[in-house]
Write an enzyme that holds these catalytic residues in place. Sequence first.
Site, short mmCIF file in Angstrom:
data_model
loop_
_atom_site.label_atom_id
_atom_site.label_comp_id
_atom_site.label_asym_id
_atom_site.label_seq_id
_atom_site.Cartn_x
_atom_site.Cartn_y
_atom_site.Cartn_z
N GLU A 74 0.77 -1.32 -0.01
CA GLU A 74 -0.15 -0.07 0.06
C GLU A 74 0.97 1.19 -0.09
O GLU A 74 1.97 1.34 0.58
CB GLU A 74 -0.89 -0.02 1.24
N GLU A 76 -2.54 10.82 2.77
CA GLU A 76 -3.88 11.04 3.66
C GLU A 76 -3.81 12.23 4.54
O GLU A 76 -3.03 12.80 4.85
CB GLU A 76 -3.69 9.79 4.95
#
Length: 334
Positions: free
Chosen positions: A136, A140
Amino acid sequence: MKNRVISLLMASLLLVLSVIVAPFYKAEAATVVNTPFVAVFSNFDSSQWEKADWANGSVFNCVWKPSQVTFSNGKMILTLDREYGGSYPYKSGEYRTKSFFGYGYYEVRMKAAKNVGIVSSFFTYTGPSDNNPWDEIDIEFLGKDTTKVQFNWYKNGVGGNEYLHNLGFDASQDFHTYGFEWRPDYIDFYVDGKKVYRGTRNIPVTPGKIMMNLWPGIGVDEWLGRYDGRTPLQAEYEYVKYYPNGVPQDNPTPTPTIAPSTPTNPNLPLKGDVNGDGHVNSSDYSLFKRYLLRVIDRFPVGDQSVADVNRDGRIDSTDLTMLKRYLIRAIPSL
């Protein structure tokens, strides 16, 4: 930043995903994209994208519902709202590609949601539900302070690479571009066309899906702050780009308006120049949206046919979409 508690919670999330999400993820055969990919969010493209319809559990205190992914005025909108009568108190949206993407440059133009206890995101992900290791790469926005962006990545479920970058602006107030270039030995992160951080350890290797979501946390107050239950909240996205050969022309798409274009023959009307100033830029795009919303019933330019960008004899949303693709350099000309 996430601490050991977060890591443990995310590990438990991995187990939950492998059980709950597997049927949803395996609906499509794995396809790895190795050509440039540009998605302009004028509408839902079911051939390329999926709206999530399940729940992660663990730190995600919401259920994903297709109703929470909508499209309006050239944007994809994720909405966090209350959920009544379900297993979770909140519902929100997650949007992701059907195909997988590997090394290359990824870019999004978005506006984050602002509120304590929530996360707006742009990331790549794959895991056990795809019969892959958990790899991943994350961009964010922690809603408690949207003047910062957090970068992170996982290789085979091992993270701990968090980095908080001070933006110098509030990401919830306007659209900006964010991107990363993923290579075997590094990940470079970009904000508005400027490289701001490089990671070089424990780099993921497995192609993943491009994803975006908005969610309220639970049990992670040290990281996100305690969510106060405020709804509705929205994160907005204008486009996503992927270039397998890296940053195009060594320069990601910047947020400022693209340099105006000038017709090669000044005696011919310039397609897309709906305000008649001799250029095609974001001012024309804004005016075109006002026309489609019926705020105005006519363009300032004398020759109204310049608005028929795709030359099909009509002036409608398909012309606006084509104009937008031109302005973000998805197509070379009108």
